[in-house]
Scaffold this motif. Structure first.
Motif, PDB file in Angstrom:
ATOM      1  N   LEU A 109       0.830  -1.212   0.000  1.00  0.00           N
ATOM      2  CA  LEU A 109       0.000   0.000   0.000  1.00  0.00           C
ATOM      3  C   LEU A 109       0.864   1.262   0.000  1.00  0.00           C
ATOM      4  CD1 LEU A 109      -2.822  -1.079   2.484  1.00  0.00           C
ATOM      5  CD2 LEU A 109      -2.999  -0.800   0.001  1.00  0.00           C
ATOM      6  N   SER A 110       2.034   1.195   0.616  1.00  0.00           N
ATOM      7  CA  SER A 110       2.929   2.355   0.621  1.00  0.00           C
ATOM      8  C   SER A 110       3.442   2.662  -0.783  1.00  0.00           C
ATOM      9  CB  SER A 110       4.109   2.108   1.564  1.00  0.00           C
ATOM     10  OG  SER A 110       3.676   1.973   2.899  1.00  0.00           O
ATOM     11  N   VAL A 111       3.824   1.606  -1.523  1.00  0.00           N
ATOM     12  CA  VAL A 111       4.290   1.815  -2.898  1.00  0.00           C
ATOM     13  C   VAL A 111       3.162   2.371  -3.763  1.00  0.00           C
ATOM     14  CG1 VAL A 111       5.178   0.687  -4.970  1.00  0.00           C
ATOM     15  CG2 VAL A 111       6.062   0.024  -2.729  1.00  0.00           C
ATOM     16  N   ILE A 112       1.958   1.818  -3.609  1.00  0.00           N
ATOM     17  CA  ILE A 112       0.814   2.322  -4.374  1.00  0.00           C
ATOM     18  C   ILE A 112       0.525   3.772  -4.003  1.00  0.00           C
ATOM     19  CG2 ILE A 112      -1.667   2.070  -4.766  1.00  0.00           C
ATOM     20  CD1 ILE A 112      -1.331  -0.929  -4.366  1.00  0.00           C
ATOM     21  N   GLY A 113       0.580   4.079  -2.703  1.00  0.00           N
ATOM     22  CA  GLY A 113       0.323   5.445  -2.254  1.00  0.00           C
ATOM     23  C   GLY A 113       1.350   6.425  -2.792  1.00  0.00           C
ATOM     24  N   GLY A 140       2.159  -1.344 -11.531  1.00  0.00           N
ATOM     25  CA  GLY A 140       1.761  -2.709 -11.854  1.00  0.00           C
ATOM     26  C   GLY A 140       2.520  -3.185 -13.074  1.00  0.00           C
ATOM     27  N   ALA A 141       2.092  -4.303 -13.644  1.00  0.00           N
ATOM     28  CA  ALA A 141       2.684  -4.766 -14.896  1.00  0.00           C
ATOM     29  C   ALA A 141       2.362  -3.747 -15.982  1.00  0.00           C
ATOM     30  CB  ALA A 141       2.128  -6.136 -15.266  1.00  0.00           C
ATOM     31  N   ALA A 142       3.377  -3.300 -16.721  1.00  0.00           N
ATOM     32  CA  ALA A 142       3.198  -2.206 -17.666  1.00  0.00           C
ATOM     33  C   ALA A 142       2.121  -2.522 -18.704  1.00  0.00           C
ATOM     34  CB  ALA A 142       4.526  -1.895 -18.358  1.00  0.00           C
ATOM     35  N   SER A 143       2.129  -3.738 -19.250  1.00  0.00           N
ATOM     36  CA  SER A 143       1.146  -4.083 -20.279  1.00  0.00           C
ATOM     37  C   SER A 143      -0.266  -4.068 -19.717  1.00  0.00           C
ATOM     38  CB  SER A 143       1.465  -5.468 -20.861  1.00  0.00           C
ATOM     39  OG  SER A 143       1.532  -6.441 -19.828  1.00  0.00           O
ATOM     40  N   LEU A 286      12.517   8.411 -10.077  1.00  0.00           N
ATOM     41  CA  LEU A 286      13.644   8.357  -9.139  1.00  0.00           C
ATOM     42  C   LEU A 286      13.159   8.437  -7.697  1.00  0.00           C
ATOM     43  CD1 LEU A 286      16.230  10.632 -11.005  1.00  0.00           C
ATOM     44  CD2 LEU A 286      16.168   8.129 -10.891  1.00  0.00           C
ATOM     45  N   ALA A 287      12.132   9.263  -7.457  1.00  0.00           N
ATOM     46  CA  ALA A 287      11.581   9.368  -6.104  1.00  0.00           C
ATOM     47  C   ALA A 287      10.945   8.050  -5.678  1.00  0.00           C
ATOM     48  CB  ALA A 287      10.549  10.496  -6.043  1.00  0.00           C
ATOM     49  N   LEU A 288      10.239   7.397  -6.606  1.00  0.00           N
ATOM     50  CA  LEU A 288       9.577   6.124  -6.292  1.00  0.00           C
ATOM     51  C   LEU A 288      10.603   5.021  -6.044  1.00  0.00           C
ATOM     52  CD1 LEU A 288       6.879   4.707  -5.955  1.00  0.00           C
ATOM     53  CD2 LEU A 288       6.832   4.302  -8.425  1.00  0.00           C
ATOM     54  N   ILE A 289      11.672   4.999  -6.844  1.00  0.00           N
ATOM     55  CA  ILE A 289      12.729   4.007  -6.640  1.00  0.00           C
ATOM     56  C   ILE A 289      13.406   4.213  -5.284  1.00  0.00           C
ATOM     57  CG2 ILE A 289      15.001   3.268  -7.446  1.00  0.00           C
ATOM     58  CD1 ILE A 289      14.064   3.731 -10.292  1.00  0.00           C
ATOM     59  N   GLN A 340       5.321  -8.799  -5.310  1.00  0.00           N
ATOM     60  CA  GLN A 340       5.033  -8.231  -6.630  1.00  0.00           C
ATOM     61  C   GLN A 340       3.619  -8.587  -7.088  1.00  0.00           C
ATOM     62  OE1 GLN A 340       6.786  -6.259  -8.746  1.00  0.00           O
ATOM     63  NE2 GLN A 340       8.599  -6.044  -7.467  1.00  0.00           N
ATOM     64  N   THR A 341       3.213  -9.840  -6.869  1.00  0.00           N
ATOM     65  CA  THR A 341       1.886 -10.277  -7.283  1.00  0.00           C
ATOM     66  C   THR A 341       0.802  -9.594  -6.455  1.00  0.00           C
ATOM     67  OG1 THR A 341       2.775 -12.429  -7.933  1.00  0.00           O
ATOM     68  CG2 THR A 341       0.399 -12.279  -7.648  1.00  0.00           C
ATOM     69  N   ALA A 342       1.034  -9.473  -5.147  1.00  0.00           N
ATOM     70  CA  ALA A 342       0.058  -8.816  -4.278  1.00  0.00           C
ATOM     71  C   ALA A 342      -0.170  -7.372  -4.712  1.00  0.00           C
ATOM     72  CB  ALA A 342       0.529  -8.871  -2.829  1.00  0.00           C
ATOM     73  N   ARG A 343       0.905  -6.685  -5.085  1.00  0.00           N
ATOM     74  CA  ARG A 343       0.748  -5.295  -5.511  1.00  0.00           C
ATOM     75  C   ARG A 343      -0.021  -5.194  -6.829  1.00  0.00           C
ATOM     76  NH1 ARG A 343       5.908  -3.445  -5.956  1.00  0.00           N
ATOM     77  NH2 ARG A 343       5.896  -3.569  -8.208  1.00  0.00           N
ATOM     78  N   LEU A 344       0.280  -6.099  -7.760  1.00  0.00           N
ATOM     79  CA  LEU A 344      -0.431  -6.086  -9.041  1.00  0.00           C
ATOM     80  C   LEU A 344      -1.929  -6.300  -8.828  1.00  0.00           C
ATOM     81  CD1 LEU A 344      -0.588  -6.112 -12.127  1.00  0.00           C
ATOM     82  CD2 LEU A 344      -0.051  -8.555 -12.044  1.00  0.00           C
ATOM     83  N   VAL A 345      -2.283  -7.249  -7.963  1.00  0.00           N
ATOM     84  CA  VAL A 345      -3.700  -7.531  -7.710  1.00  0.00           C
ATOM     85  C   VAL A 345      -4.381  -6.316  -7.086  1.00  0.00           C
ATOM     86  CG1 VAL A 345      -5.298  -8.946  -6.368  1.00  0.00           C
ATOM     87  CG2 VAL A 345      -3.372 -10.021  -7.531  1.00  0.00           C
ATOM     88  N   LEU A 346      -3.721  -5.697  -6.109  1.00  0.00           N
ATOM     89  CA  LEU A 346      -4.329  -4.545  -5.447  1.00  0.00           C
ATOM     90  C   LEU A 346      -4.480  -3.362  -6.392  1.00  0.00           C
ATOM     91  CD1 LEU A 346      -2.888  -4.352  -1.814  1.00  0.00           C
ATOM     92  CD2 LEU A 346      -5.255  -4.607  -2.519  1.00  0.00           C
ATOM     93  N   VAL A 347      -3.441  -3.098  -7.203  1.00  0.00           N
ATOM     94  CA  VAL A 347      -3.526  -1.993  -8.167  1.00  0.00           C
ATOM     95  C   VAL A 347      -4.679  -2.221  -9.137  1.00  0.00           C
ATOM     96  CG1 VAL A 347      -2.369  -0.923 -10.132  1.00  0.00           C
ATOM     97  CG2 VAL A 347      -1.126  -1.281  -8.017  1.00  0.00           C
TER      98      VAL A 347
END
Length: 362
Positions: A109-113, A140-143, A286-289, A340-347
């Motif tokens: 959630l922090s990365v998404i936020g 998420g996955a770019a495609s 760069l800020a996100l990384i 990685q999968t959890a973030r993709l699903v949430l996004v």
């Protein structure tokens, strides 16, 4: 319903490499890939077979190239990568998540936020429409993000530019971190690419993977061509029902095609279209990384995972390129893929609502 516009479409007259026949352009990409990949491979960089072709694709695209990787080949890449990662997962995904679900949810959630905040800041500048900035910043996955952005009326070309630029940055930084952090994978000599493997189990697994991928696409599962074959193959492999053994030459082809798919997306048309948003996009990436690096530090302190596993787990996409880098390094694949999968699903679940909510307030 009108057909969606291909974000890589360019109606201007071809120039530079674009004047060459398609087969010559592919030949140019292939030759350049040798020159970019071999030094990286000799130097021991993880995922050199991905990064080298990606650099070659970028060079040809910026030189005016008009070729694109057909979607059928990208589908093949996703299935092969799914099977590859499934062979390396030794721990149950659900178990990995339930053991540390609170911390993992906080990280995801922090990365998404943070990515949403970056998109909101770009939208506030007026350089990009709100929904375009939000979808372009979604981790998420770019495609998958590109398809969802088109469905919700965002500028597909700008979203593609923002997504794939982040993939290039994240993949490059992750590769450098892995290399200089002492996590290089074993360099496989070319003669080992063609070592024989049992063909019948390989053919059966490829059929299962392709079928699962088609079902995932049919059901419109986010990144279904990757996630469904991966989940099914992981269950079959971990239970001992099927032993998956992929030949090295197949993985080399898949890595190369993935690199080309990313690199060839950086056309002159997209860069010209996105030139006003280039600086804020780079700053936000760069800020996100950097923010993801802080979250990785939290995982190291609390869970005691190794630094590269933590960094790849929190890196903001893309799922396929991170999977390749993880598979090429000595890390905990199960932990990386769970986050990685959890973030993709949430996004995917909250992305449409979040994009509209932020766009209305930007």
């Amino acid at each position: 319903m009108p057909a969606s516009r291909n974000p890589n479409d360019d109606t201007s007259a071809p120039s530079g490499a674009g004047r060459l026949p398609a087969w010559l352009q592919w030949g140019l990409v292939g030759c350049l890939s040798l020159f970019t990949t071999v030094p990286l491979e000799i130097a021991g960089f993880p995922a050199a077979l991905l990064m080298g072709p990606m650099l070659a694709g970028i060079f040809v695209a910026l030189a005016g190239g008009t070729i694109r990787l057909p979607r059928i080949f990208f589908f093949f890449v996703q299935v092969v990568l799914a099977l590859m990662i499934a062979t390396m997962v030794s721990q149950d995904f659900v178990g990995t998540f339930t053991e540390n679900w609170l911390l993992m949810m906080f990280v995801v959630l922090s990365v998404i936020g943070m990515s949403t905040f970056s998109g909101w800041m770009i939208a506030r500048t007026g350089l990009l429409p709100g929904t375009t900035a939000i979808w372009g910043s979604s981790p998420g996955a770019a495609s998958t993000m590109l398809m969802m952005a088109e469905a919700y009326g965002a500028d597909a070309r700008l979203v593609a530019f923002m997504q794939y630029l982040r993939v290039v940055f994240v993949a490059s930084v992750a590769t450098l971190v892995a290399h200089f952090g002492g996590h290089d994978g074993a360099v496989i000599p070319p003669h080992a690419w063609f070592e024989p493997v049992p063909m019948l189990p390989l053919a059966a697994m490829l059929v299962i993977g392709v079928t699962a991928g088609l079902v995932g696409q049919k059901l419109r599962i986010p990144a279904g061509a990757f996630l469904l074959p991966f989940a099914l193959a992981a269950v079959l492999n971990s239970s001992g029902t099927v032993t998956i053994e992929l030949p090295q030459w197949l993985l080399v082809i898949a890595f190369t095609l993935l690199g080309w798919n990313i690199g060839l997306g950086f056309t002159r048309a997209i860069l010209m279209h996105a030139r006003r948003a280039l600086l804020p996009t780079v700053v936000s990436i760069l800020a996100l990384i950097s923010f993801s690096g802080l979250l990785a530090g939290l995982l190291i302190l609390v869970l005691g995972v190794d630094p590269l596993t933590a960094y790849l787990s929190t890196s903001p996409g893309g799922l396929d390129s991170i999977a390749v880098i993880a598979a090429s390094s000595n890390v905990d694949i199960a932990f990386v893929m769970t986050l990685q999968t959890a973030r993709l699903v949430l996004v995917t679940l909250i992305g449409p609502w979040l994009a509209r909510f932020v766009a209305d307030r930007s």
